[in-house]
Design a protein around this motif. Structure first.
Motif, PDB file in Angstrom:
ATOM      1  N   ARG A 203       0.822  -1.204   0.000  1.00  0.00           N
ATOM      2  CA  ARG A 203       0.000   0.000   0.000  1.00  0.00           C
ATOM      3  C   ARG A 203       0.863   1.265   0.000  1.00  0.00           C
ATOM      4  NH1 ARG A 203      -3.976   1.253  -2.196  1.00  0.00           N
ATOM      5  NH2 ARG A 203      -3.892   3.135  -0.918  1.00  0.00           N
ATOM      6  N   ARG A 204       1.955   1.250   0.752  1.00  0.00           N
ATOM      7  CA  ARG A 204       2.839   2.424   0.770  1.00  0.00           C
ATOM      8  C   ARG A 204       3.386   2.689  -0.626  1.00  0.00           C
ATOM      9  NH1 ARG A 204       8.485   2.610   3.122  1.00  0.00           N
ATOM     10  NH2 ARG A 204       8.010   0.469   3.701  1.00  0.00           N
ATOM     11  N   THR A 205       3.743   1.620  -1.336  1.00  0.00           N
ATOM     12  CA  THR A 205       4.260   1.778  -2.691  1.00  0.00           C
ATOM     13  C   THR A 205       3.185   2.323  -3.625  1.00  0.00           C
ATOM     14  OG1 THR A 205       5.801  -0.054  -2.303  1.00  0.00           O
ATOM     15  CG2 THR A 205       5.406   0.583  -4.589  1.00  0.00           C
ATOM     16  N   VAL A 206       1.974   1.801  -3.527  1.00  0.00           N
ATOM     17  CA  VAL A 206       0.876   2.306  -4.349  1.00  0.00           C
ATOM     18  C   VAL A 206       0.686   3.800  -4.129  1.00  0.00           C
ATOM     19  CG1 VAL A 206      -1.641   2.256  -4.673  1.00  0.00           C
ATOM     20  CG2 VAL A 206      -0.345   0.119  -4.574  1.00  0.00           C
ATOM     21  N   GLU A 207       0.700   4.224  -2.880  1.00  0.00           N
ATOM     22  CA  GLU A 207       0.514   5.655  -2.584  1.00  0.00           C
ATOM     23  C   GLU A 207       1.604   6.498  -3.237  1.00  0.00           C
ATOM     24  OE1 GLU A 207      -1.996   7.007  -1.046  1.00  0.00           O
ATOM     25  OE2 GLU A 207      -2.954   5.383   0.064  1.00  0.00           O
ATOM     26  N   LEU A 208       2.837   6.001  -3.232  1.00  0.00           N
ATOM     27  CA  LEU A 208       3.945   6.753  -3.814  1.00  0.00           C
ATOM     28  C   LEU A 208       3.859   6.837  -5.330  1.00  0.00           C
ATOM     29  CD1 LEU A 208       6.800   5.282  -1.598  1.00  0.00           C
ATOM     30  CD2 LEU A 208       6.020   7.664  -1.576  1.00  0.00           C
ATOM     31  N   LEU A 209       3.173   5.886  -5.954  1.00  0.00           N
ATOM     32  CA  LEU A 209       3.073   5.848  -7.410  1.00  0.00           C
ATOM     33  C   LEU A 209       1.792   6.507  -7.926  1.00  0.00           C
ATOM     34  CD1 LEU A 209       4.254   2.177  -8.153  1.00  0.00           C
ATOM     35  CD2 LEU A 209       5.619   4.225  -7.758  1.00  0.00           C
ATOM     36  N   THR A 210       0.914   6.915  -7.026  1.00  0.00           N
ATOM     37  CA  THR A 210      -0.385   7.463  -7.402  1.00  0.00           C
ATOM     38  C   THR A 210      -0.278   8.921  -7.845  1.00  0.00           C
ATOM     39  OG1 THR A 210      -1.624   5.968  -5.958  1.00  0.00           O
ATOM     40  CG2 THR A 210      -2.664   8.065  -6.473  1.00  0.00           C
ATOM     41  N   GLY A 211      -1.085   9.293  -8.830  1.00  0.00           N
ATOM     42  CA  GLY A 211      -1.186  10.693  -9.241  1.00  0.00           C
ATOM     43  C   GLY A 211      -1.109  10.862 -10.743  1.00  0.00           C
ATOM     44  N   VAL A 212      -1.895  11.786 -11.278  1.00  0.00           N
ATOM     45  CA  VAL A 212      -1.880  12.037 -12.715  1.00  0.00           C
ATOM     46  C   VAL A 212      -0.506  12.557 -13.127  1.00  0.00           C
ATOM     47  CG1 VAL A 212      -4.353  12.497 -12.813  1.00  0.00           C
ATOM     48  CG2 VAL A 212      -2.778  14.378 -12.405  1.00  0.00           C
ATOM     49  N   ASP A 213      -0.117  12.247 -14.381  1.00  0.00           N
ATOM     50  CA  ASP A 213       1.202  12.675 -14.859  1.00  0.00           C
ATOM     51  C   ASP A 213       1.124  13.644 -16.031  1.00  0.00           C
ATOM     52  OD1 ASP A 213       0.359  10.984 -16.875  1.00  0.00           O
ATOM     53  OD2 ASP A 213       2.158   9.727 -16.874  1.00  0.00           O
ATOM     54  N   GLY A 214      -0.089  14.025 -16.427  1.00  0.00           N
ATOM     55  CA  GLY A 214      -0.229  14.962 -17.522  1.00  0.00           C
ATOM     56  C   GLY A 214       0.012  14.355 -18.888  1.00  0.00           C
ATOM     57  N   VAL A 215       0.232  13.049 -18.946  1.00  0.00           N
ATOM     58  CA  VAL A 215       0.495  12.365 -20.215  1.00  0.00           C
ATOM     59  C   VAL A 215      -0.567  11.311 -20.482  1.00  0.00           C
ATOM     60  CG1 VAL A 215       2.166  11.015 -21.540  1.00  0.00           C
ATOM     61  CG2 VAL A 215       2.972  12.765 -19.927  1.00  0.00           C
ATOM     62  N   ASP A 216      -0.845  10.469 -19.513  1.00  0.00           N
ATOM     63  CA  ASP A 216      -1.844   9.416 -19.672  1.00  0.00           C
ATOM     64  C   ASP A 216      -3.241  10.042 -19.632  1.00  0.00           C
ATOM     65  OD1 ASP A 216      -3.512   7.244 -19.581  1.00  0.00           O
ATOM     66  OD2 ASP A 216      -2.788   6.474 -17.659  1.00  0.00           O
ATOM     67  N   PRO A 217      -3.985   9.993 -20.739  1.00  0.00           N
ATOM     68  CA  PRO A 217      -5.311  10.625 -20.746  1.00  0.00           C
ATOM     69  C   PRO A 217      -6.335   9.906 -19.882  1.00  0.00           C
ATOM     70  CG  PRO A 217      -4.922   9.464 -22.812  1.00  0.00           C
ATOM     71  CD  PRO A 217      -3.623   9.438 -22.061  1.00  0.00           C
ATOM     72  N   LEU A 218      -6.032   8.660 -19.472  1.00  0.00           N
ATOM     73  CA  LEU A 218      -6.966   7.913 -18.639  1.00  0.00           C
ATOM     74  C   LEU A 218      -6.625   7.997 -17.153  1.00  0.00           C
ATOM     75  CD1 LEU A 218      -7.453   4.692 -20.810  1.00  0.00           C
ATOM     76  CD2 LEU A 218      -8.839   6.770 -20.770  1.00  0.00           C
ATOM     77  N   ALA A 219      -5.507   8.649 -16.826  1.00  0.00           N
ATOM     78  CA  ALA A 219      -5.146   8.830 -15.422  1.00  0.00           C
ATOM     79  C   ALA A 219      -6.108   9.807 -14.771  1.00  0.00           C
ATOM     80  CB  ALA A 219      -3.714   9.333 -15.301  1.00  0.00           C
ATOM     81  N   ARG A 220      -6.396   9.587 -13.486  1.00  0.00           N
ATOM     82  CA  ARG A 220      -7.317  10.478 -12.783  1.00  0.00           C
ATOM     83  C   ARG A 220      -6.896  10.661 -11.339  1.00  0.00           C
ATOM     84  NH1 ARG A 220     -12.786   6.662 -12.542  1.00  0.00           N
ATOM     85  NH2 ARG A 220     -11.738   4.663 -12.261  1.00  0.00           N
ATOM     86  N   PRO A 221      -7.236  11.793 -10.755  1.00  0.00           N
ATOM     87  CA  PRO A 221      -6.832  12.047  -9.374  1.00  0.00           C
ATOM     88  C   PRO A 221      -7.594  11.161  -8.401  1.00  0.00           C
ATOM     89  CG  PRO A 221      -8.253  13.800 -10.177  1.00  0.00           C
ATOM     90  CD  PRO A 221      -7.963  12.919 -11.349  1.00  0.00           C
ATOM     91  N   ASP A 222      -7.004  10.965  -7.249  1.00  0.00           N
ATOM     92  CA  ASP A 222      -7.619  10.147  -6.205  1.00  0.00           C
ATOM     93  C   ASP A 222      -8.812  10.900  -5.614  1.00  0.00           C
ATOM     94  OD1 ASP A 222      -8.250   8.484  -4.126  1.00  0.00           O
ATOM     95  OD2 ASP A 222      -6.241   8.442  -3.251  1.00  0.00           O
ATOM     96  N   ALA A 223      -9.985  10.305  -5.708  1.00  0.00           N
ATOM     97  CA  ALA A 223     -11.194  10.942  -5.178  1.00  0.00           C
ATOM     98  C   ALA A 223     -11.400  10.661  -3.694  1.00  0.00           C
ATOM     99  CB  ALA A 223     -12.418  10.488  -5.969  1.00  0.00           C
ATOM    100  N   GLY A 224     -10.504   9.901  -3.102  1.00  0.00           N
ATOM    101  CA  GLY A 224     -10.550   9.703  -1.652  1.00  0.00           C
ATOM    102  C   GLY A 224     -11.268   8.459  -1.195  1.00  0.00           C
ATOM    103  N   GLY A 225     -12.473   8.199  -1.700  1.00  0.00           N
ATOM    104  CA  GLY A 225     -13.206   7.015  -1.278  1.00  0.00           C
ATOM    105  C   GLY A 225     -13.747   7.142   0.131  1.00  0.00           C
ATOM    106  N   ARG A 226     -14.387   6.072   0.569  1.00  0.00           N
ATOM    107  CA  ARG A 226     -14.969   6.080   1.908  1.00  0.00           C
ATOM    108  C   ARG A 226     -13.904   5.846   2.965  1.00  0.00           C
ATOM    109  NH1 ARG A 226     -19.787   1.925   0.520  1.00  0.00           N
ATOM    110  NH2 ARG A 226     -18.135   1.178  -0.856  1.00  0.00           N
ATOM    111  N   PRO A 227     -14.049   6.460   4.134  1.00  0.00           N
ATOM    112  CA  PRO A 227     -13.057   6.270   5.197  1.00  0.00           C
ATOM    113  C   PRO A 227     -13.181   4.899   5.835  1.00  0.00           C
ATOM    114  CG  PRO A 227     -14.892   7.574   6.006  1.00  0.00           C
ATOM    115  CD  PRO A 227     -15.134   7.364   4.529  1.00  0.00           C
ATOM    116  N   ALA A 228     -12.140   4.503   6.560  1.00  0.00           N
ATOM    117  CA  ALA A 228     -12.161   3.210   7.246  1.00  0.00           C
ATOM    118  C   ALA A 228     -13.313   3.123   8.238  1.00  0.00           C
ATOM    119  CB  ALA A 228     -10.830   2.981   7.960  1.00  0.00           C
ATOM    120  N   SER A 229     -13.776   4.276   8.727  1.00  0.00           N
ATOM    121  CA  SER A 229     -14.896   4.274   9.673  1.00  0.00           C
ATOM    122  C   SER A 229     -16.187   3.769   9.034  1.00  0.00           C
ATOM    123  CB  SER A 229     -15.111   5.681  10.223  1.00  0.00           C
ATOM    124  OG  SER A 229     -15.390   6.585   9.165  1.00  0.00           O
TER     125      SER A 229
END
Length: 569
Positions: A203-229
């Motif tokens: 999971r730590r690695t996924v977080e470090l690799l996440t984020g749009v790069d301005g090149v991939d047209p299908l990349a999208r920002p993290d919308a957050g999702g539901r909390p663990a609560s």
């Protein structure tokens, strides 16, 4: 362990494991060491590199500058001008990439056998498949050759091999990790995935690799999702959807469900028929035409290579997509949308779906006899996730008959962190064990560890207050004894066992073997093999060799005098 030490240990482990089919291209050791030295220098200068000291592998459909990208087909090879976005981010975080791993050609398959470089054998049982398509990446992690690996997942390629090799496979929400520099399988559905031996690192690695790069047209920002609560209720398939599991797997799944329930989560049975029907569209519907669009021109241009450079099953699938029309695609898209509505309705009121990751663990021979059918069965619970824009991850959940069993959590897009929180409740309890002799990788008793469900953790060294002795046994084994003030550091390995497997393994140990606290050179104290002092009468002191493998390489392990028939490793 700093980066240079970790790279040295990794290359030694690669040589030791002797699994050449894992790799398509391995970097020169000196090049990797030079990069590791730069990482260590940056850390010493105060730079924050969260993956410093770790080594990585990358599936060979993902670009790594300086190494060719082949997607498992030598005729397709090209030299990338730059790292894929995810690889650049991996390196920027301090990880050292060691090489490119084998795969089902063009990322088409869940078996790990569709490659001109040979089938990647399972990390636990070499007569069984590794799972694919990210076969080499999964096995590299499972064998401890690397700490983390990148794969891709369109139909389950980052989850099925994770389950079959007893590791974690995280398939993030589509688009969270850009696919810039990734050879497409089905471009609109592909995800870059992460393998690790534990969920926290994955999971730590996924977080470090996440984020749009301005090149991939299908990349999208993290919308957050539901909390663990939001954890409240989890769905599981109705019994009728679990009928075709391998022997013992239904019971293992029930045990995982029970662990989740006992953690305070409500579990409800649901009819997942719409999801399973949607899964069939990935290969049986018009969506397969996207594979034709990706690499069909290359396959069509080289019919003479089918059966040698180009895998016949992959070629048939890739070229088969040409039979579909735009009308077929529109009809299948509408059908998928309606199945998605029905599937979401079935899961309403739940935060995730828990399933076995796959249905069975076939042998290489079984897959060779039925390559398409075996592959289809493996994707039963995985194929629908990307079609329906769902997040998913696979985690180990124990063993059945000495082989890994894994489960999978699947949830809404962007609920990746929620799934990870749930997964921590599912893990079967494990215990670590340090071995220094006959149970080391490649040694005659290592199979006992594997049969107990153990997975390789890492190479370790004891603190400098132990002595090692060669005992008079068959096969030869050493005895490790704690001698504060008169000892040395001894090389060994750390293995991780399910709690039940640990108990069974320890209960069967013969005299004078014992399990006690072993101090490591990094300050940890973990259970490990020790030897009763009475067994050392007449044994040869081999402490000066620094470890059992070095002693074996040196030759004479005959005891100094009459020894005992016991052992410790």
């Amino acid at each position: 362990m700093n980066a240079v030490e970790r790279v040295r240990a990794a290359y030694a482990r690669i040589a030791e494991a002797d699994r050449p089919e894992v790799w398509i291209a391995l970097r020169e050791r000196e090049d990797a060491l030079a990069e590791a030295a730069a990482v260590d220098a940056a850390v010493a200068a105060g730079e924050d590199l969260p993956l410093a000291g770790l080594v990585a592998a990358v599936k060979d459909n993902v670009d790594v500058a300086g190494l060719p990208t082949t997607a498992g087909a030598p005729s397709y090879a090209y030299d990338p001008a730059a790292d894929a976005t995810v690889v650049a981010r991996l390196r920027a975080a301090g990880a050292v990439v060691l090489g490119k791993t084998n795969l089902d050609q063009f990322a088409t398959g869940l078996v790990g056998t569709r490659s001109p470089h040979g089938a990647v054998r399972n990390a636990w049982a070499p007569d069984r498949i590794s799972g694919g398509s990210s076969s080499g990446s999964a096995v590299a992690v499972a064998l401890g050759l690397v700490d983390v690996a990148l794969g891709t997942d369109t139909a389950g390629s980052g989850r099925v091999p994770a389950a079959l090799n007893g590791i974690v496979g995280v398939k993030p929400t589509r688009g969270l990790l850009p696919t810039t520099g990734v050879v497409p399988a089905c471009r609109s559905l592909d995800c870059v995935t992460v393998f690790a031996r534990d969920l926290a690192l994955a999971r730590r690695t996924v977080e470090l690799l996440t984020g749009v790069d301005g090149v991939d047209p299908l990349a999208r920002p993290d919308a957050g999702g539901r909390p663990a609560s939001a954890l409240a209720r989890v769905a599981v398939p109705a019994p009728g959807h679990l009928r075709d599991l391998a022997p013992g797997w239904a019971e293992a799944f029930a045990a995982a469900v029970d662990r989740l329930r006992r953690s305070g989560v409500e579990v409800v049975e649901v009819d997942i028929s719409p999801l399973l029907e949607a899964a069939t569209l990935l290969y049986d519907g018009a969506f397969v035409a996207e594979r034709t669009a990706a690499v069909g021109d290359h396959v069509a241009a080289h019919p003479e290579l089918v059966g040698t450079d180009l895998d016949p099953v992959v070629a048939r699938i890739v070229l088969g997509g040409a039979r579909f029309t735009a009308v077929d695609l529109l009809r299948d898209t509408e059908r998928l949308e309606r199945l998605g509505v029905a599937g979401r309705a079935a899961l309403a009121g739940t935060v995730a779906l828990l399933t076995p990751t796959t249905t069975s663990h076939p042998t290489l021979t079984e897959v060779a006899a039925d390559p398409v059918g075996a592959n289809a069965r493996l994707g039963r619970y995985t194929n629908f996730a990307n079609l329906l824009d769902l997040s998913s991850l696979a985690v180990p959940a124990g063993t059945v008959d000495g082989l890994p069993f894994g489960v999978m959590l699947t949830g809404a897009a962007f609920d990746d962190r929620l799934l990870a929180d749930l997964a921590t409740r599912l893990a079967a309890p494990t215990l670590d064990l340090v071995v220094v002799g006959a149970h080391l990788t490649g040694q005659p008793l290592n199979h006992q560890l594997v049969a107990a469900g153990a997975t390789f953790g890492e190479a370790v060294t004891t603190a400098p207050h132990y002595r090692l002795h060669a005992l008079d046994t068959t096969p030869p084994k050493p005895g490790l004894v704690r001698t504060p003030g008169d000892g040395a550091a001894i090389a060994g390995e750390l293995w991780r066992l399910p709690a039940a497997g640990f108990a069974t393994f320890v209960a069967a140990l013969p005299h004078p073997m014992a399990v006690g606290a072993v101090d490591l050179d990094d300050g940890r104290t973990v259970p490990g093999f020790l030897c009763e002092p009475a067994a050392l009468a007449g044994a040869r002191d081999i402490t000066a060799t620094g470890g059992w493998r070095a002693a074996l390489a040196g030759g004479d392990l005959r005891p100094a005098g009459a020894g005992l028939a016991g052992s410790a490793s």
